[in-house]
Write an enzyme that holds these catalytic residues in place. Structure first.
Site, PDB file in Angstrom:
ATOM      1  N   GLU A  43       0.881  -1.164   0.192  1.00  0.00           N
ATOM      2  CA  GLU A  43      -0.069  -0.096   0.037  1.00  0.00           C
ATOM      3  C   GLU A  43       0.715   1.278   0.187  1.00  0.00           C
ATOM      4  OE1 GLU A  43      -2.727  -0.470   3.235  1.00  0.00           O
ATOM      5  OE2 GLU A  43      -4.234  -1.694   1.902  1.00  0.00           O
ATOM      6  N   GLU A  72      -6.633  -7.753  -0.723  1.00  0.00           N
ATOM      7  CA  GLU A  72      -6.957  -7.906   0.788  1.00  0.00           C
ATOM      8  C   GLU A  72      -8.657  -7.370   0.776  1.00  0.00           C
ATOM      9  OE1 GLU A  72      -4.945  -5.050   3.401  1.00  0.00           O
ATOM     10  OE2 GLU A  72      -3.053  -5.567   2.393  1.00  0.00           O
TER      11      GLU A  72
END
Ligand code: GLA
Length: 665
Positions: A143, A299
């Site tokens: 991320e 995710e």
């Protein structure tokens, strides 16, 4: 194969647990796990002291059980020894404050010292595992930009100056582009320029916009540095990094060109009645970033997260429904954060595939069920999603520009995009996202909402799109500035005003709230082919060839055009100057779609039907059961059905029978 699994962080647990993990993963139908995302401190507990034996055992154990590995480069968070020796690696915020350790990802990923250490670690990992038979993909960092979107320290200042030199060549050109003649900002050399740090009042908007571009490029440079090492080690292994949906700090159009497959982390709020729309938008954005190729949901949560003020649990079936939604909209994998719920640390209240209470739990049973269902759908891997008839322009530069200070009114770009997306979602119309200067000819309708930065190339592309038969809906806040943040000559919309047959004389935002608007004598609604209340944005607009679709109601703008339409070439150009409410937007979309020959679905708003690989995914995200006239073979239940009964969060994947004409509610 469809990927099914999650982040696996075995370093949190004693070795005895690892064998049980693998056995339970097999029971759940896990095919892939992401390993090592936050493992740097365990892999290199002291400078240059590498310990890979434990990771060898983990990866070998997974491989023996037939589970593939998405191996992280472990650079997501530096270990304390690195920042103790080199505090300059810690990121600096816009007011000059250096972040502290003790959480995660507190570093500047382009700091030269960080890069030296990170690249050495990545080289060691690549050297050791690049040809391991379990290795399916590399997962670079994690991320990028989530914790620290921008760094404002001295190292970044130097990098910014280098970036500006290559963009502008000379300081005179920069001064001109930034309009530094105003407010005594003229620079004598690039060395005098600072990052977009905190200023006493409005910063130079061109500089601020360039700092966003630079910041996105810097994050991407950190990703690229690791990619180069991984490619050298084994060019056959695909590389990704996990995106975060529409994430403002990173222009994912540029990023998407650098990943071998797109992957996304997505956490709709289970307590948001429109969480499924939030998720659908993100799925469609990922498919679009991937150019229509499959992507991976890297995710999601099995149930609650732990980072909202209130962390609702997913209701029975909700996780399954959202997972099938992702598959329907192009995902080739469903992964979670994380495999086993943590017992310690900042994420111990975050749900996982294996809950802390163990396998006698709804979450576990749903995880196992979904594993079986994805195995049954494995033939879908690689299959394209049906062609979307509509595209919404998604433009990071416009996002950065329209949310700057010193604009006509405060704006929330993503909320604006979401409003238009929601309108189309509720009409059952599949949407792609596109760049403003893309070739849009495959879409019947294109919505350019708040496309604030309009380059010449984009204006030409949009004009060509309409001329050649496209239906363009442009809204307020479109075409206010050029890529240097300079006002477009000739007023808002620049050259696009001619396409749309209008001229905007003045931007005139309303006061917030109907009561105040009425007290001030300001119009609060529009009337005509469509009607509805209107929000803050308004403009004084003249038609030059356009037809008026709706005019302002009583008040200062009474009778002035608010929504217009103009035939141009073979297409139609619509302009929406007023901030329509939800019913007004829906009414407008209906007439736009009708003109463009796009049929809305007749399913209830919370029910979605998406076609992929010859199958129809029918998902009820609502709280009431629905019955759909869709006959065929239900792949999940194995039953032939005459029609579908879907409970709340009920999902069916149907091979339609030839005579089934599509679903009716
Ligand atoms: C992000 C991170 C994960 C985890 C989850 C929790 O997506 O990548 O490591 O913290 O959030 O929701």
């Amino acid at each position: 194969m469809l990927w099914y699994g999650g982040d696996y962080n075995p370093e949190q647990w004693p070795r005895e647990v690892w064998a049980e993990d693998v056995e339970l993963m097999q029971r759940a139908g896990v095919t892939v796990v992401t390993v090592g995302v936050f493992s740097w401190a365990k892999l290199e507990p002291a400078d240059g002291d590498f310990r890979f034996e434990w990771l060898d055992d983990v990866i070998d154990g997974l491989h023996a059980a037939g589970i593939g590995v998405d191996l992280a480069t472990a650079t997501a968070s530096p270990p304390p020894w690195l920042t103790a020796a080199h505090p300059e690696v810690l990121a600096v915020d816009a007011s000059g404050h250096r972040w502290s350790i003790g959480s995660r990802a507190h570093h500047n990923p382009t700091s030269p010292i960080f890069r030296r250490h990170a690249d050495r670690l990545v080289s060691k990992i690549a050297e050791r595992y690049a040809h391991h038979p379990a290795l399916l993909a590399w997962h670079v960092g994690n991320e990028f930009g989530n914790e620290v979107p921008r760094d404002y320290g001295d190292e970044s200042a130097d990098a910014f100056r280098t970036w500006l030199r290559s963009r502008y060549g000379t300081i005179d050109q920069l001064n001109d582009a930034w309009g530094t003649a105003f407010w005594s900002q003229q620079y004598g050399s690039f060395d005098e320029i600072h990052p977009a740090r905190v200023t006493p009042t409005f910063p130079n908007p061109s500089q601020a916009l360039d700092y966003e571009r630079f910041g996105s490029d810097m994050l991407l440079a950190a990703y690229r540095a690791e990619v180069a090492i991984l490619r050298r080690a084994n060019s056959a292994i695909p590389i990704t990094t996990n995106f975060m949906g529409p994430f403002k700090p990173a222009d994912y159009w540029a990023w998407a060109e650098e990943v071998d497959f797109v992957s996304d982390d997505c956490y709709p709020d289970p307590l948001d009645p429109e969480g499924h729309v939030y998720a659908a938008l993100r799925r469609d954005l990922m498919r679009s970033l991937a150019g229509g190729k499959p992507w991976v949901l890297m995710e999601q949560a099995t149930s609650a997260v732990n980072w909202r003020p209130v962390n609702g649990a997913k209701r029975p079936g909700q996780m399954r429904a959202l997972s099938h939604q992702a598959i329907a909209r192009g995902a080739d994998g469903i992964m979670y954060f994380q495999w086993r719920q943590a017992a310690r640390g900042a994420e111990k209240f975050h749900s996982a595939m294996l809950p802390a209470v163990g396998t006698d739990s709804r979450i576990w049973r749903e995880v196992v069920q979904l594993g079986e269902e994805l195995a049954a759908l494995s033939d879908l891997a690689g299959a394209p999603v049906e062609q979307a008839p509509v595209a919404i322009v998604f433009d990071w530069e416009s996002w950065w520009a329209c949310e700057q200070g010193a604009m006509p009114a405060r704006t929330d770009y993503l909320a604006t995009i979401t409003e238009w997306y929601t309108g189309l979602y509720e009409l059952g119309v599949l949407v792609d996202f596109a760049r403003p200067d893309d070739d849009l000819s495959r879409y019947r309708v294109v919505v350019a909402a708040a496309t604030t930065v309009l380059s010449d190339a984009a204006a030409e592309a949009l004009d060509r799109y309409v001329q050649q038969g496209g239906h363009l809906v442009a809204t307020y806040l479109t075409g206010l500035v050029d890529p240097t943040a300079r006002l477009l000559p000739g007023g808002p919309l620049g050259p696009l005003a001619a396409t749309l047959g209008i001229r905007i004389e003045e931007i005139a935002p309303r006061a917030e709230g109907d009561a105040l608007r009425e007290r001030l004598g300001l119009s609060t609604d529009v009337r005509g082919e469509i009607s509805g209340r209107v929000g803050v944005w308004a403009e004084v607009l003249h038609t030059i060839g356009a037809t008026v679709v709706a005019r302002y109601g009583p008040g200062d703008l009474a009778g002035h055009p608010a929504v217009t339409r103009r035939g141009h070439g073979q297409g139609l150009g619509w302009y929406v100057s007023a901030e329509l409410d939800r019913p007004g937007r829906e009414a407008l979309l209906r007439i736009v779609l009708e003109r463009a020959d796009v049929a809305p679905a007749s399913t209830p708003p919370a029910v979605e039907l998406v076609r992929r690989g010859g199958l129809v995914f029918a998902i009820n995200h609502g709280t009431a059961p629905v019955r759909l006239a869709l006959a065929g073979h239900d792949v999940l239940s194995g039953l032939d059905v005459e029609h579908l009964e879907l409970e709340p969060h009920g999902t069916a994947v149907v091979q339609p029978s030839p005579e089934s004409s599509g679903a009716q509610a």
